[in-house]
Design a protein around this motif. Structure first.
Motif, PDB file in Angstrom:
ATOM      1  N   UNK A 109      52.793  25.299  76.233  1.00 26.67           N
ATOM      2  CA  UNK A 109      53.932  26.014  75.663  1.00 26.67           C
ATOM      3  C   UNK A 109      53.428  26.964  74.586  1.00 26.67           C
ATOM      4  N   UNK A 110      54.086  28.089  74.444  1.00 20.99           N
ATOM      5  CA  UNK A 110      53.669  29.090  73.467  1.00 20.99           C
ATOM      6  C   UNK A 110      53.831  28.549  72.065  1.00 20.99           C
ATOM      7  N   UNK A 111      53.080  29.145  71.120  1.00 19.71           N
ATOM      8  CA  UNK A 111      53.070  28.617  69.755  1.00 19.71           C
ATOM      9  C   UNK A 111      54.388  28.854  69.036  1.00 19.71           C
ATOM     10  N   UNK A 112      55.250  29.677  69.591  1.00 20.24           N
ATOM     11  CA  UNK A 112      56.551  29.871  68.970  1.00 20.24           C
ATOM     12  C   UNK A 112      57.559  28.848  69.425  1.00 20.24           C
ATOM     13  N   UNK A 113      57.167  27.911  70.285  1.00 19.20           N
ATOM     14  CA  UNK A 113      58.106  26.975  70.884  1.00 19.20           C
ATOM     15  C   UNK A 113      58.364  25.740  70.042  1.00 19.20           C
ATOM     16  N   UNK A 114      59.197  24.886  70.599  1.00 21.46           N
ATOM     17  CA  UNK A 114      59.632  23.656  69.929  1.00 21.46           C
ATOM     18  C   UNK A 114      58.451  22.740  69.619  1.00 21.46           C
ATOM     19  N   UNK A 115      57.583  22.515  70.596  1.00 19.01           N
ATOM     20  CA  UNK A 115      56.462  21.586  70.428  1.00 19.01           C
ATOM     21  C   UNK A 115      55.505  22.066  69.342  1.00 19.01           C
ATOM     22  N   UNK A 116      55.255  23.368  69.322  1.00 21.22           N
ATOM     23  CA  UNK A 116      54.321  23.911  68.321  1.00 21.22           C
ATOM     24  C   UNK A 116      54.884  23.769  66.906  1.00 21.22           C
ATOM     25  N   UNK A 117      56.180  24.066  66.743  1.00 23.84           N
ATOM     26  CA  UNK A 117      56.822  23.921  65.423  1.00 23.84           C
ATOM     27  C   UNK A 117      56.775  22.473  64.969  1.00 23.84           C
ATOM     28  N   UNK A 118      57.051  21.570  65.899  1.00 22.23           N
ATOM     29  CA  UNK A 118      57.044  20.140  65.576  1.00 22.23           C
ATOM     30  C   UNK A 118      55.649  19.679  65.160  1.00 22.23           C
ATOM     31  N   UNK A 119      54.631  20.075  65.917  1.00 20.90           N
ATOM     32  CA  UNK A 119      53.253  19.669  65.615  1.00 20.90           C
ATOM     33  C   UNK A 119      52.768  20.238  64.285  1.00 20.90           C
ATOM     34  N   UNK A 120      53.122  21.499  64.011  1.00 22.17           N
ATOM     35  CA  UNK A 120      52.720  22.133  62.741  1.00 22.17           C
ATOM     36  C   UNK A 120      53.365  21.429  61.559  1.00 22.17           C
ATOM     37  N   UNK A 121      54.643  21.080  61.694  1.00 25.24           N
ATOM     38  CA  UNK A 121      55.357  20.404  60.626  1.00 25.24           C
ATOM     39  C   UNK A 121      54.803  18.994  60.398  1.00 25.24           C
ATOM     40  N   UNK A 122      54.482  18.308  61.485  1.00 29.92           N
ATOM     41  CA  UNK A 122      53.875  16.972  61.367  1.00 29.92           C
ATOM     42  C   UNK A 122      52.505  17.055  60.686  1.00 29.92           C
ATOM     43  N   UNK A 123      51.704  18.056  61.072  1.00 30.73           N
ATOM     44  CA  UNK A 123      50.368  18.220  60.473  1.00 30.73           C
ATOM     45  C   UNK A 123      50.473  18.526  58.982  1.00 30.73           C
ATOM     46  N   UNK A 124      51.437  19.366  58.609  1.00 23.50           N
ATOM     47  CA  UNK A 124      51.631  19.719  57.208  1.00 23.50           C
ATOM     48  C   UNK A 124      52.015  18.495  56.385  1.00 23.50           C
ATOM     49  N   UNK A 125      52.886  17.668  56.936  1.00 20.26           N
ATOM     50  CA  UNK A 125      53.310  16.469  56.209  1.00 20.26           C
ATOM     51  C   UNK A 125      52.224  15.405  56.156  1.00 20.26           C
TER      52      UNK A 125
END
Length: 203
Positions: A1-17
């Motif tokens: 899935x492209x980095x603008x998608x749901x999975x990418x946003x979720x993974x980035x937010x999880x990594x940040x936290x």
């Protein structure tokens, strides 16, 4: 899935936290290490560091649960708290970087006069006595006090205060930008639909 998608946003937010969780545990560990090695005896200083670490840990936990479950309410409160933390941290970081030598000296003197336990830690760790002038009649915890040939602490503290303030201000400024990134990611993630869920169930 492209980095603008749901999975990418979720993974980035999880990594940040997860990063925030590690930083919070590091803060708590540093406070415990300082007590264990006798570098810090001031319960006020240790209490503040531990409180900041625990606060950051709970924010990261709320963000992590909200990101994993795509929980709208948790993500909303996480976003608001993170925005407030960003504003405070950005202001404090800029103030640290903007202080001149005279202001640093005034702040050091205020801190010196307002806490006895931190003063004892400084005298012991820097091997100095007194702030501006060494007075042999005053009690001191440093090793040099035995020979009554001690340097005052102010010049030594002022030598390192600029470097410490720049370091603290730089680290604070860096993390403040990660916080505004977190706010943006959370806002974006809240408004995305989970492709695995029922499309009509999106809140």
């Amino acid at each position: 899935m492209a980095c603008g998608g749901f999975a990418c946003s979720k993974n980035c937010l999880c990594a940040l936290n997860l990063l925030y969780t590690l930083v919070s545990l590091l803060l708590i560990g540093i406070a415990a290490w300082g007590i264990g090695f006798g570098l810090i005896s001031s319960f006020r200083v240790v209490g503040v560091v531990i409180a900041v670490g625990v606060f950051l840990f709970f924010i990261a936990l709320v963000g992590l649960i909200g990101a994993v479950k795509h929980h709208q309410v948790l993500l909303f409160f996480y976003m608001i708290i993170l925005l407030l933390v960003f504003i405070v941290q950005f202001a404090v970081s800029c103030a640290c970087l903007a202080l001149n030598e005279e202001q640093q000296s005034e702040l050091l003197e205020v801190g010196w006069n307002n806490t006895n336990s931190a003063r004892a830690d400084i005298e012991r760790n820097l091997n100095c006595c007194g702030f501006r002038v060494f007075d042999p009649n005053e009690t001191c915890t440093s090793d040099c006090y035995r020979s009554l040939h001690c340097k005052p602490c102010a010049p030594i503290m002022e030598e390192y205060s600029g470097m410490v303030l720049r370091f603290v201000g730089g680290i604070g400024l860096f993390f403040s930008f990660t916080e505004i990134l977190g706010v943006w990611l959370t806002y974006r993630y809240r408004n995305q639909k989970d492709p695995r869920a029922n499309p009509s169930a999106f809140i």
